[in-house]
Design a protein around this motif. Structure first.
Motif, short mmCIF file in Angstrom:
data_model
loop_
_atom_site.label_atom_id
_atom_site.label_comp_id
_atom_site.label_asym_id
_atom_site.label_seq_id
_atom_site.Cartn_x
_atom_site.Cartn_y
_atom_site.Cartn_z
N ARG A 76 15.03 40.39 69.85
CA ARG A 76 15.16 40.83 68.43
C ARG A 76 16.19 41.85 68.05
NH1 ARG A 76 14.63 38.04 64.40
NH2 ARG A 76 13.59 39.50 63.18
N LYS A 77 16.48 42.58 69.08
CA LYS A 77 17.46 43.77 68.92
C LYS A 77 19.05 43.08 69.08
CE LYS A 77 15.12 47.54 68.89
NZ LYS A 77 15.57 48.35 67.76
N LEU A 78 19.07 41.81 69.69
CA LEU A 78 20.05 40.93 69.83
C LEU A 78 20.13 40.02 68.58
CD1 LEU A 78 20.19 39.96 73.39
CD2 LEU A 78 21.53 41.85 72.33
N ASN A 79 19.44 40.22 67.54
CA ASN A 79 19.54 39.50 66.24
C ASN A 79 19.13 37.95 66.45
OD1 ASN A 79 19.47 39.39 63.55
ND2 ASN A 79 21.86 38.95 63.63
N ILE A 80 18.39 37.56 67.67
CA ILE A 80 17.86 36.09 68.00
C ILE A 80 16.72 35.93 66.92
CG2 ILE A 80 17.37 34.68 69.61
CD1 ILE A 80 20.08 35.77 70.31
N SER A 81 16.74 34.70 66.37
CA SER A 81 15.63 34.55 65.31
C SER A 81 14.56 34.04 66.17
CB SER A 81 16.14 33.23 64.48
OG SER A 81 16.11 32.08 65.52
N ILE A 82 13.25 34.21 65.46
CA ILE A 82 12.10 34.07 65.82
C ILE A 82 11.95 32.41 66.47
CG2 ILE A 82 9.51 33.63 65.34
CD1 ILE A 82 10.42 36.54 65.64
N LYS A 98 4.98 42.01 79.23
CA LYS A 98 6.34 41.58 79.58
C LYS A 98 6.66 40.78 78.75
CE LYS A 98 8.78 39.41 83.39
NZ LYS A 98 8.46 38.47 84.76
N ARG A 99 6.21 39.71 78.06
CA ARG A 99 6.82 38.85 77.08
C ARG A 99 7.05 39.57 75.81
NH1 ARG A 99 6.04 33.40 76.05
NH2 ARG A 99 6.71 33.48 78.28
N LEU A 100 6.22 40.90 75.43
CA LEU A 100 6.66 41.31 74.24
C LEU A 100 8.07 42.20 74.33
CD1 LEU A 100 6.00 42.61 71.61
CD2 LEU A 100 4.83 44.59 72.78
N GLU A 101 8.23 42.71 75.63
CA GLU A 101 9.52 43.18 75.91
C GLU A 101 10.71 42.51 75.70
OE1 GLU A 101 8.63 44.81 79.72
OE2 GLU A 101 7.56 46.60 79.13
N GLN A 102 10.62 41.05 76.31
CA GLN A 102 11.45 40.08 76.14
C GLN A 102 11.81 39.83 74.70
OE1 GLN A 102 9.52 37.07 78.38
NE2 GLN A 102 10.33 37.53 80.22
N ILE A 103 10.60 39.65 73.83
CA ILE A 103 10.90 39.53 72.26
C ILE A 103 11.52 40.44 71.72
CG2 ILE A 103 9.64 39.47 70.25
CD1 ILE A 103 7.09 38.28 71.66
N LEU A 104 11.26 41.96 71.98
CA LEU A 104 11.88 43.11 71.29
C LEU A 104 13.29 43.03 71.78
CD1 LEU A 104 8.87 45.79 71.79
CD2 LEU A 104 9.74 44.36 69.75
N ILE A 105 13.71 42.70 73.22
CA ILE A 105 15.07 42.69 73.56
C ILE A 105 15.82 41.61 72.58
CG2 ILE A 105 16.71 41.94 75.28
CD1 ILE A 105 14.48 43.20 77.27
N ASP A 136 8.18 41.61 60.11
CA ASP A 136 9.52 42.26 60.45
C ASP A 136 9.87 43.68 59.62
OD1 ASP A 136 12.40 42.88 60.53
OD2 ASP A 136 12.86 40.86 60.42
N ASP A 137 9.32 44.66 60.07
CA ASP A 137 9.16 46.09 59.53
C ASP A 137 10.45 46.50 59.18
OD1 ASP A 137 6.61 46.07 59.94
OD2 ASP A 137 6.75 47.14 61.92
N ASP A 138 11.61 46.01 59.98
CA ASP A 138 12.91 46.62 59.43
C ASP A 138 13.36 45.92 58.04
OD1 ASP A 138 15.67 47.75 60.05
OD2 ASP A 138 16.32 45.81 60.41
N MET A 139 13.19 44.61 58.26
CA MET A 139 13.75 43.97 56.96
C MET A 139 12.83 44.44 55.87
SD MET A 139 13.73 39.96 56.20
CE MET A 139 14.21 39.32 54.49
N GLY A 140 11.46 44.49 55.91
CA GLY A 140 10.55 45.21 54.83
C GLY A 140 10.91 46.56 54.39
N GLY A 141 11.42 47.30 55.10
CA GLY A 141 11.93 48.61 54.77
C GLY A 141 13.30 48.45 53.87
N ARG A 142 14.02 47.47 54.39
CA ARG A 142 15.49 47.33 53.41
C ARG A 142 15.20 46.59 52.33
NH1 ARG A 142 18.08 43.62 55.97
NH2 ARG A 142 16.88 43.32 57.91
N VAL A 143 14.05 45.91 52.31
CA VAL A 143 13.72 45.29 50.93
C VAL A 143 13.36 46.29 50.05
CG1 VAL A 143 12.28 43.43 49.67
CG2 VAL A 143 13.41 42.83 51.81
N TYR A 144 12.31 47.03 50.38
CA TYR A 144 11.78 48.20 49.74
C TYR A 144 12.82 48.95 49.02
CZ TYR A 144 8.93 52.32 48.47
OH TYR A 144 8.38 53.44 47.57
#
Length: 334
Positions: free
Chosen positions: A58-64, A49-56, A256-264
């Protein structure tokens, strides 16, 4: 009894890498459990449940950093405050974008009116460009300072590759996890390494712990060792000779897989117009290098830094004798 879910099942269900899960755990956002008869991380329903909250979030671009702040708060007022500030940031960015659009349109109008055969018109355009630059600079000191800086950072990344460092890695000896699942590499192998930390080579930035993935998703993690280490010292893991070479490196964020992909992708884009090209010899792989700061530095940053290393070599420019001018298509000079 509480149902526990394996890390691999969580990774598949939520389309998130095991490394990202480990990162969220390292940052104190979720907790896993271990059983006596199972070496891998397990997650209960509360963790999911906590992971689902994190993913939501992060989709809203809220920082860690803000996510941690939200989870530490006793009520929902904090999340409302963070989201409210996000809305204000977006409003500021929208207004700034409109302002910059107007500046550009005004500049376009000036260019259309100019006669490039006249020195006075060229001078006028130069002065206009200087005013545009000053206006943009002055905007950074208004109430939208953080929004502007973030906006310029994002648009800059969209326009060009990330800042690239060319690094030569000298050959070194290392013990290797061997080709294994990321769960084993980040679990069993890491535990073994921590118990044998006396073998690790002490360097300026710590051990050059390089991690790479093969096409089937399995991973290899290597750690440099002191010169006196023998094959017997690293049993059951292999002692290898790392060849080293030239690498193009840029900073990403661990987990951050998305950022890693963009950097690569940014590094590959940069290579297209550089004096370098990919080094695709066997043993030369794209790798991740964890920069391991103290817990205090990580907490202050809100994330762990990770450099992405792409193997490169100096581009061989074609000589006139090697070019076949009979083939169709343009010839680009690099």
């Amino acid at each position: 009894m509480t149902e526990l879910v394996k890390i691999r099942e969580v990774s598949i269900k939520y389309d998130i890498s095991a490394r990202a899960l480990r990162y969220y755990e390292d940052m104190g956002l979720i907790k896993s459990t271990r059983s006596a008869d199972y070496a891998y991380r397990l997650y209960d329903q509360q963790a999911l449940k906590r992971l689902e909250q994190i993913l939501i979030l992060r989709k809203l671009n809220i920082s860690i950093k803000d996510i941690r702040f939200i989870f530490q708060a006793p009520d929902s007022e904090t999340v409302l405050d963070v989201l409210g500030r996000k809305v204000n940031d977006i409003d500021g960015e929208v207004a700034l974008l409109q302002d910059l659009k107007n500046i550009i349109l005004e500049f376009i109008g000036q260019i259309k009116q100019a006669d490039f055969s006249q020195d006075t018109d060229i001078k006028r355009l130069y002065d206009k460009a200087a005013k545009v630059e000053n206006r943009i600079a002055n905007l950074s000191f208004d109430q939208h300072t953080s929004s502007l800086n973030r906006l310029l950072d994002v648009t800059d990344k969209l326009k060009k590759a990330p800042e690239i460092r060319i690094i030569r890695i000298n050959p070194f000896r290392a013990f290797s996890s061997g080709l294994d699942t990321i769960e084993n590499v980040m679990g069993i192998f890491q535990q073994w390494q921590e118990k044998h930390n006396d073998l690790v080579k002490k360097m300026i930035y710590g051990a050059p712990d390089f991690l790479w993935f093969e096409e089937d998703g399995r991973a290899v993690w290597i750690w440099a060792v002191e010169d006196w280490v023998t094959k017997e010292d690293t049993i059951p893991y292999e002692l290898i000779e790392f060849e080293g070479g030239l690498y193009a490196a840029a900073m990403s964020v661990d987990g951050d897989d998305d950022m890693g992909g963009r950097v690569y992708s940014g590094i590959l884009k940069w290579l297209e117009s550089s004096g370098f090209e990919l080094d695709e010899r066997p043993g030369h792989r794209t790798m991740g290098h964890m920069v391991n700061p103290t817990v205090e530095i990580r907490n202050a940053l809100g994330y762990d830094q990770m450099d992405i290393y792409v193997p490169i070599k100096i581009r061989n420019k074609p000589t006139p004798e090697s070019l076949d001018f009979t083939k169709a298509g343009p010839i680009l000079e690099i």
